[in-house]
Design a protein around this motif. Structure first.
Motif, PDB file in Angstrom:
ATOM      1  N   TYR A 208      -1.176   4.611  10.243  1.00 23.94           N
ATOM      2  CA  TYR A 208      -0.350   3.413  10.138  1.00 23.94           C
ATOM      3  C   TYR A 208       1.127   3.786   9.989  1.00 23.94           C
ATOM      4  O   TYR A 208       1.449   4.871   9.517  1.00 23.94           O
ATOM      5  N   ILE A 209       2.009   2.822  10.347  1.00 21.51           N
ATOM      6  CA  ILE A 209       3.442   3.031  10.209  1.00 21.51           C
ATOM      7  C   ILE A 209       3.978   2.260   9.000  1.00 21.51           C
ATOM      8  O   ILE A 209       3.297   1.372   8.469  1.00 21.51           O
ATOM      9  N   ARG A 210       5.208   2.586   8.606  1.00 19.96           N
ATOM     10  CA  ARG A 210       5.862   1.891   7.484  1.00 19.96           C
ATOM     11  C   ARG A 210       5.939   0.396   7.787  1.00 19.96           C
ATOM     12  O   ARG A 210       6.269  -0.005   8.891  1.00 19.96           O
ATOM     13  N   GLY A 211       5.605  -0.399   6.773  1.00 12.86           N
ATOM     14  CA  GLY A 211       5.626  -1.840   6.942  1.00 12.86           C
ATOM     15  C   GLY A 211       4.344  -2.387   7.542  1.00 12.86           C
ATOM     16  O   GLY A 211       4.221  -3.584   7.767  1.00 12.86           O
TER      17      GLY A 211
ATOM     18  N   THR B 220       0.849  -1.184   0.000  1.00  9.03           N
ATOM     19  CA  THR B 220       0.000   0.000   0.000  1.00  9.03           C
ATOM     20  C   THR B 220       0.887   1.237   0.000  1.00  9.03           C
ATOM     21  O   THR B 220       1.703   1.421   0.906  1.00  9.03           O
ATOM     22  N   LEU B 221       0.719   2.076  -1.020  1.00  7.37           N
ATOM     23  CA  LEU B 221       1.524   3.288  -1.166  1.00  7.37           C
ATOM     24  C   LEU B 221       0.611   4.509  -1.048  1.00  7.37           C
ATOM     25  O   LEU B 221      -0.483   4.526  -1.613  1.00  7.37           O
ATOM     26  N   VAL B 222       1.072   5.523  -0.335  1.00 10.14           N
ATOM     27  CA  VAL B 222       0.290   6.745  -0.163  1.00 10.14           C
ATOM     28  C   VAL B 222       1.005   7.867  -0.913  1.00 10.14           C
ATOM     29  O   VAL B 222       2.205   8.084  -0.728  1.00 10.14           O
ATOM     30  N   LEU B 223       0.241   8.554  -1.739  1.00 11.55           N
ATOM     31  CA  LEU B 223       0.802   9.603  -2.580  1.00 11.55           C
ATOM     32  C   LEU B 223       0.055  10.909  -2.381  1.00 11.55           C
ATOM     33  O   LEU B 223      -1.052  10.921  -1.821  1.00 11.55           O
TER      34      LEU B 223
ATOM     35  N   LEU C  66       3.611   9.497   7.179  1.00 14.32           N
ATOM     36  CA  LEU C  66       2.695   8.369   6.999  1.00 14.32           C
ATOM     37  C   LEU C  66       1.759   8.152   8.190  1.00 14.32           C
ATOM     38  O   LEU C  66       0.543   8.049   8.015  1.00 14.32           O
ATOM     39  N   LEU C  67       2.293   8.098   9.385  1.00 10.69           N
ATOM     40  CA  LEU C  67       1.476   7.847  10.578  1.00 10.69           C
ATOM     41  C   LEU C  67       0.416   8.931  10.774  1.00 10.69           C
ATOM     42  O   LEU C  67      -0.752   8.635  11.014  1.00 10.69           O
ATOM     43  N   GLY C  68       0.812  10.183  10.630  1.00  9.73           N
ATOM     44  CA  GLY C  68      -0.126  11.287  10.823  1.00  9.73           C
ATOM     45  C   GLY C  68      -1.256  11.307   9.806  1.00  9.73           C
ATOM     46  O   GLY C  68      -2.392  11.655  10.126  1.00  9.73           O
TER      47      GLY C  68
END
Length: 157
Positions: free
Chosen positions: A99-102, A50-53, A93-95
């Motif tokens: 969720y955190i990386r991985g 899952t990638l966030v852009l 990412l978390l904010g």
């Protein structure tokens, strides 16, 4: 072994979606989907990341692609209604998602962002996505995943 439920799992339970939780051994030095596929003993093309852009016009959006693949940023921008887009900085990412990386699941983010999954998901009756915690994957039918959060199926790689 009792597995603590994540936001993603609670949402699937609430919507009565069929899934299976699959634990795996975490290697903090390698959080890649390739490593997850190796730990699961599964085809890396079946383990989606899952990638966030962030797009220049529409803001945040999510792309879900097979673990060993690279996202085609031009295609992602066009599909999402942007001229340009880029991956968000890892520190954000978390904010943005909760969720955190991985451990970033496309299900149960703080906000429901426009979400796109690579069309290769249709090759499989079951795919794996993060359950929202390192060391835990959700095995799910891609059609159920598409329905639960209104995902668009596109050519992303």
């Amino acid at each position: 072994m009792k597995i603590e439920k994540t936001n993603a799992v609670r949402l699937l339970d609430k919507e009565k979606v069929k899934y299976e939780l699959i634990p795996y051994e975490v290697d903090e030095s390698d959080l890649s989907a390739i490593h997850v596929a190796e730990q699961l003993g599964e085809d890396v093309n079946q383990v989606f990341k899952t990638l966030v852009l962030k797009g220049d016009k529409t803001g945040y959006f999510v792309c879900i692609i097979p673990g060993a693949e690279e996202l085609n940023l031009k295609a992602a921008a066009k599909i999402s209604g942007n001229k340009n887009c880029e991956m968000i900085p890892m520190k954000d990412l978390l904010g943005i998602t909760g969720y955190i990386r991985g451990a970033c699941s496309p299900i149960g983010m703080k906000k429901l962002f426009p979400t796109y999954i690579d069309k290769s998901c249709k090759k499989f009756s079951l795919i794996y996505i993060s359950a929202g915690r390192r060391g835990l994957q959700i095995q799910i039918n891609p059609d159920d995943l598409v329905k639960i959060i209104g995902i668009n199926i596109e050519d992303l790689i």
